[in-house]
Motif scaffolding. Structure first.
Motif, PDB file in Angstrom:
ATOM      1  N   PRO A 293       1.079  -1.238   0.410  1.00 19.57           N
ATOM      2  CA  PRO A 293       0.035  -0.288  -0.389  1.00 19.57           C
ATOM      3  C   PRO A 293       1.013   1.440   0.341  1.00 19.57           C
ATOM      4  O   PRO A 293       0.663   2.205   0.140  1.00 19.57           O
ATOM      5  N   THR A 294       2.092   0.975  -0.199  1.00 19.57           N
ATOM      6  CA  THR A 294       3.214   2.670   0.658  1.00 19.57           C
ATOM      7  C   THR A 294       2.754   3.352  -0.716  1.00 19.57           C
ATOM      8  O   THR A 294       3.318   2.836  -2.425  1.00 19.57           O
ATOM      9  N   ARG A 295       3.016   4.358  -0.864  1.00 21.02           N
ATOM     10  CA  ARG A 295       3.638   5.525  -2.117  1.00 21.02           C
ATOM     11  C   ARG A 295       4.260   4.840  -2.855  1.00 21.02           C
ATOM     12  O   ARG A 295       4.732   4.726  -4.202  1.00 21.02           O
ATOM     13  N   THR A 296       5.882   4.635  -2.591  1.00 18.50           N
ATOM     14  CA  THR A 296       6.947   4.351  -3.171  1.00 18.50           C
ATOM     15  C   THR A 296       6.294   2.948  -4.010  1.00 18.50           C
ATOM     16  O   THR A 296       6.920   2.568  -4.885  1.00 18.50           O
ATOM     17  N   PHE A 297       5.682   1.412  -3.009  1.00 13.71           N
ATOM     18  CA  PHE A 297       5.893   0.706  -4.102  1.00 13.71           C
ATOM     19  C   PHE A 297       4.359   0.816  -4.942  1.00 13.71           C
ATOM     20  O   PHE A 297       5.219   1.005  -6.397  1.00 13.71           O
ATOM     21  N   ARG A 298       3.555   1.863  -4.492  1.00 15.61           N
ATOM     22  CA  ARG A 298       2.604   2.387  -5.853  1.00 15.61           C
ATOM     23  C   ARG A 298       3.684   3.066  -6.484  1.00 15.61           C
ATOM     24  O   ARG A 298       3.379   2.769  -8.133  1.00 15.61           O
TER      25      ARG A 298
ATOM     26  N   GLY B 271      14.418   2.389   0.831  1.00 16.38           N
ATOM     27  CA  GLY B 271      15.144   1.465   0.539  1.00 16.38           C
ATOM     28  C   GLY B 271      15.698   1.639  -0.971  1.00 16.38           C
ATOM     29  O   GLY B 271      16.134   0.710  -1.622  1.00 16.38           O
ATOM     30  N   PHE B 272      15.388   2.749  -1.084  1.00 14.95           N
ATOM     31  CA  PHE B 272      15.775   3.209  -3.086  1.00 14.95           C
ATOM     32  C   PHE B 272      17.075   3.953  -3.466  1.00 14.95           C
ATOM     33  O   PHE B 272      17.813   3.740  -3.591  1.00 14.95           O
ATOM     34  N   ASP B 273      16.955   5.045  -2.153  1.00  8.33           N
ATOM     35  CA  ASP B 273      17.681   5.944  -2.407  1.00  8.33           C
ATOM     36  C   ASP B 273      19.165   5.633  -1.798  1.00  8.33           C
ATOM     37  O   ASP B 273      19.987   6.498  -2.463  1.00  8.33           O
ATOM     38  N   ASP B 274      19.390   5.014  -0.975  1.00  9.72           N
ATOM     39  CA  ASP B 274      20.534   4.641  -0.210  1.00  9.72           C
ATOM     40  C   ASP B 274      21.809   4.274  -0.913  1.00  9.72           C
ATOM     41  O   ASP B 274      22.223   4.078  -0.767  1.00  9.72           O
ATOM     42  N   PHE B 275      21.458   3.923  -2.154  1.00 11.11           N
ATOM     43  CA  PHE B 275      22.217   3.102  -2.719  1.00 11.11           C
ATOM     44  C   PHE B 275      23.110   2.578  -3.919  1.00 11.11           C
ATOM     45  O   PHE B 275      21.984   3.226  -5.334  1.00 11.11           O
ATOM     46  N   GLY B 276      24.128   2.354  -4.033  1.00 15.80           N
ATOM     47  CA  GLY B 276      24.531   1.948  -5.173  1.00 15.80           C
ATOM     48  C   GLY B 276      24.853   1.163  -6.176  1.00 15.80           C
ATOM     49  O   GLY B 276      25.244   1.248  -7.596  1.00 15.80           O
ATOM     50  N   ALA B 277      24.429  -0.097  -5.725  1.00 18.92           N
ATOM     51  CA  ALA B 277      24.329  -1.548  -6.194  1.00 18.92           C
ATOM     52  C   ALA B 277      23.555  -2.154  -5.450  1.00 18.92           C
ATOM     53  O   ALA B 277      23.417  -1.728  -4.807  1.00 18.92           O
TER      54      ALA B 277
ATOM     55  N   TRP C  21      10.531  -7.665 -13.288  1.00 19.19           N
ATOM     56  CA  TRP C  21       9.780  -5.991 -13.286  1.00 19.19           C
ATOM     57  C   TRP C  21       9.420  -4.702 -14.516  1.00 19.19           C
ATOM     58  O   TRP C  21       8.997  -3.796 -14.719  1.00 19.19           O
ATOM     59  N   GLY C  22       9.561  -6.339 -15.241  1.00 20.77           N
ATOM     60  CA  GLY C  22       9.007  -5.101 -16.551  1.00 20.77           C
ATOM     61  C   GLY C  22      10.471  -4.109 -17.265  1.00 20.77           C
ATOM     62  O   GLY C  22      11.682  -4.066 -17.183  1.00 20.77           O
ATOM     63  N   ASP C  23      10.046  -3.033 -18.180  1.00 15.15           N
ATOM     64  CA  ASP C  23      11.298  -2.579 -18.531  1.00 15.15           C
ATOM     65  C   ASP C  23      11.977  -1.764 -18.128  1.00 15.15           C
ATOM     66  O   ASP C  23      13.214  -1.372 -18.314  1.00 15.15           O
ATOM     67  N   GLU C  24      11.831  -1.060 -17.403  1.00 14.84           N
ATOM     68  CA  GLU C  24      11.944  -0.085 -16.057  1.00 14.84           C
ATOM     69  C   GLU C  24      12.031  -0.573 -15.221  1.00 14.84           C
ATOM     70  O   GLU C  24      11.062  -0.426 -14.167  1.00 14.84           O
ATOM     71  N   PRO C  25      13.079  -1.663 -14.518  1.00 15.76           N
ATOM     72  CA  PRO C  25      13.253  -2.160 -12.936  1.00 15.76           C
ATOM     73  C   PRO C  25      13.313  -1.078 -11.799  1.00 15.76           C
ATOM     74  O   PRO C  25      13.704  -0.174 -12.120  1.00 15.76           O
ATOM     75  N   PRO C  26      13.007  -1.530 -10.932  1.00 16.31           N
ATOM     76  CA  PRO C  26      13.299  -0.302  -9.882  1.00 16.31           C
ATOM     77  C   PRO C  26      14.625  -0.337  -9.236  1.00 16.31           C
ATOM     78  O   PRO C  26      14.765   0.852  -8.581  1.00 16.31           O
ATOM     79  N   TYR C  27      15.546  -0.540  -9.688  1.00 18.87           N
ATOM     80  CA  TYR C  27      16.849  -0.558  -8.895  1.00 18.87           C
ATOM     81  C   TYR C  27      17.509   1.136  -9.728  1.00 18.87           C
ATOM     82  O   TYR C  27      17.841   0.983  -8.961  1.00 18.87           O
ATOM     83  N   HIS C  28      17.864   1.028 -10.979  1.00 18.18           N
ATOM     84  CA  HIS C  28      18.697   2.061 -11.175  1.00 18.18           C
ATOM     85  C   HIS C  28      19.632   2.327 -10.923  1.00 18.18           C
ATOM     86  O   HIS C  28      20.014   3.114 -10.800  1.00 18.18           O
ATOM     87  N   THR C  29      20.457   0.945 -10.873  1.00 20.15           N
ATOM     88  CA  THR C  29      21.864   1.043 -10.733  1.00 20.15           C
ATOM     89  C   THR C  29      22.064  -0.465 -11.189  1.00 20.15           C
ATOM     90  O   THR C  29      21.657  -1.197 -11.823  1.00 20.15           O
ATOM     91  N   PRO C  30      23.613  -1.089 -11.152  1.00 18.75           N
ATOM     92  CA  PRO C  30      24.130  -2.081 -11.296  1.00 18.75           C
ATOM     93  C   PRO C  30      22.892  -3.135 -10.365  1.00 18.75           C
ATOM     94  O   PRO C  30      23.492  -2.896  -9.016  1.00 18.75           O
ATOM     95  N   VAL C  31      23.034  -4.393 -11.237  1.00 18.28           N
ATOM     96  CA  VAL C  31      21.961  -5.009 -10.339  1.00 18.28           C
ATOM     97  C   VAL C  31      22.889  -6.800 -10.433  1.00 18.28           C
ATOM     98  O   VAL C  31      23.110  -7.271 -11.682  1.00 18.28           O
ATOM     99  N   TYR C  32      23.567  -7.323  -9.663  1.00 18.80           N
ATOM    100  CA  TYR C  32      24.598  -8.350  -9.692  1.00 18.80           C
ATOM    101  C   TYR C  32      23.975  -9.623  -9.524  1.00 18.80           C
ATOM    102  O   TYR C  32      23.279  -9.315  -7.996  1.00 18.80           O
TER     103      TYR C  32
ATOM    104  N   VAL D 174      25.436  -1.078  -0.862  1.00 16.43           N
ATOM    105  CA  VAL D 174      25.048  -1.894  -1.660  1.00 16.43           C
ATOM    106  C   VAL D 174      23.693  -2.781  -0.928  1.00 16.43           C
ATOM    107  O   VAL D 174      23.657  -2.892   0.698  1.00 16.43           O
ATOM    108  N   ARG D 175      22.765  -2.796  -1.689  1.00 13.59           N
ATOM    109  CA  ARG D 175      21.962  -3.431  -1.201  1.00 13.59           C
ATOM    110  C   ARG D 175      21.651  -4.826  -1.861  1.00 13.59           C
ATOM    111  O   ARG D 175      21.725  -5.479  -2.889  1.00 13.59           O
ATOM    112  N   LEU D 176      21.820  -5.841  -0.484  1.00 16.84           N
ATOM    113  CA  LEU D 176      21.544  -7.394  -0.787  1.00 16.84           C
ATOM    114  C   LEU D 176      19.783  -7.449  -1.114  1.00 16.84           C
ATOM    115  O   LEU D 176      19.518  -7.609  -0.029  1.00 16.84           O
ATOM    116  N   GLY D 177      19.033  -7.655  -2.368  1.00 23.49           N
ATOM    117  CA  GLY D 177      18.095  -7.585  -2.644  1.00 23.49           C
ATOM    118  C   GLY D 177      17.608  -9.504  -1.562  1.00 23.49           C
ATOM    119  O   GLY D 177      15.742  -9.579  -1.035  1.00 23.49           O
ATOM    120  N   GLY D 178      18.026 -10.146  -1.609  1.00 24.36           N
ATOM    121  CA  GLY D 178      17.533 -10.826  -1.513  1.00 24.36           C
ATOM    122  C   GLY D 178      17.776 -12.678  -2.832  1.00 24.36           C
ATOM    123  O   GLY D 178      17.934 -12.163  -3.612  1.00 24.36           O
TER     124      GLY D 178
END
Lengths: 226, 226
Positions: free
Chosen positions: B41-46, B66-72, B96-107, B148-152
């Motif tokens: 329900p959060t604004r961020t998810f929507r 969860g998205f602002d602070d991360f560089g990868a 996540w479609g054509d534009e994933p929510p990461y906006h960084t390199p994702v390993y 670096v965010r360890l997403g799971g």
């Protein structure tokens, strides 16, 4: 109808409800007392210890209800004391001194028969050697219209959960990690056994008070699509 | 210095962080979405979904960070997609479609090499076949001064925890019981690995937001007496 309820039962974030190596000096296992940091400052706990004062508020409200509603208790042998195997004599009468905080009959699960012990203040320890169902039956008889509190320890609660005999469970989730010890949840599919978390609210020192109920024993349907 | 952080990671009261049987229709495993009722329900998810509106408040505050602070990012193969074994072709480009929510390199950890995929909005999926240390090294290089965010998913986080490579972990504990699935804690002695819960606060839909940090890797002393 009288219910079997776990109440005021503390678990760590990672699901541990006691430390390892319980003995005379560590009734809750090594470091187990960290799980009860929400309980020790309460007025209810201090009164149990014969002390004045204590905190009020949400944790105290929860703590106070843990004694009023119950007409009988069930405890595992290890929660009653550190003695293992046959009773060497009649010396051990629980951790709680002459006047334990129960003030009701307390059914102690054990493999070794022992005569009941009447304590000051209405507590009577009664030793049950023929299993958890028998202890529950006897406790409900004694409790009348009041509920039966399943005090613990962990392995005793797990035995009753596995048979879906617990009607309600209040968990105080403490903001600590234990890493090892006795885990309440491990290997028990509470959902398959019909349990769900029905309500919760934050504590003051407990991170959260969570209430779990059995919904008649049927497995809660899992949705087919995400 | 850049840290490796788990953030916004949802677990049930009994420690499960995903349901069983992940597939194309169940990216979080069957019923796994129940763990994220605080997030949807959060604004961020929507906004991630291209939708207007959404709730504000404590859960949104957590989600937004969860998205602002991360560089990868680092993701396990199963979090990237339901495909197992060698890549059959280059069709699968994440959930996540054509534009994933990461906006960084994702390993993306995998045993099967694959050319990087540039997506819209700055996300680039880079496939790492030589292990978790290599992925972490590459991600920190890419992240610069950011974390670096360890997403799971769960098993990826468990691998990094076991090596004490996670610096901080934010868990959103959801008020549900799962009973089975992938358990974050089972068989991992977080305390022995140097982790402790350093702060927590109640969420709105998450029962609690808990923050776990590594204290330099030394085992937290356990007291000798209760």
């Amino acid at each position: 109808m009288s219910k079997l309820r776990v109440y005021g039962f503390s678990v760590s974030i990672d699901g541990y409800a006691a430390g390892l190596n319980q003995d005379l000096h560590h009734p809750l296992g090594v470091d187990g007392q960290e799980l009860f940091e929400w309980f020790f400052p309460t007025r209810t706990f201090r009164r149990m210890q014969g002390m004045e004062g204590g905190e009020t508020g949400v944790d105290e409200d929860v703590a106070a209800k843990g004694f009023d509603d119950f007409g009988a208790w069930i405890l595992g042998r290890n929660m009653f004391g550190p003695v293992r195997g046959p009773w060497p004599d009649d010396q051990w009468k629980g951790w709680w001194g002459d006047e334990p905080p129960y003030h009701t009959p307390v059914y102690v699960l054990t493999h070794y028969a022992r005569a009941p012990i009447k304590m000051k203040g209405g507590t009577e320890f009664r030793f049950v050697t023929d299993g958890i169902h028998s202890a529950l039956h006897q406790a409900k008889e004694a409790a009348g219209n009041r509920d039966v509190r399943l005090g613990g320890g962990v392995s005793t609660i797990r035995q009753y959960l596995r048979e879906s005999l617990v009607d309600e469970m209040h968990l105080a989730i403490s903001p600590v990690l234990f890493g090892r010890g006795e885990n309440l949840f491990e290997g028990i599919d509470l959902r398959a056994l019909g349990y769900e978390c029905t309500s919760h609210f934050p504590g003051k020192r407990a991170a959260i008070h969570a209430f779990v109920k059995r919904n008649g024993g049927a497995r809660i349907p899992r949705s087919a699509t995400p």
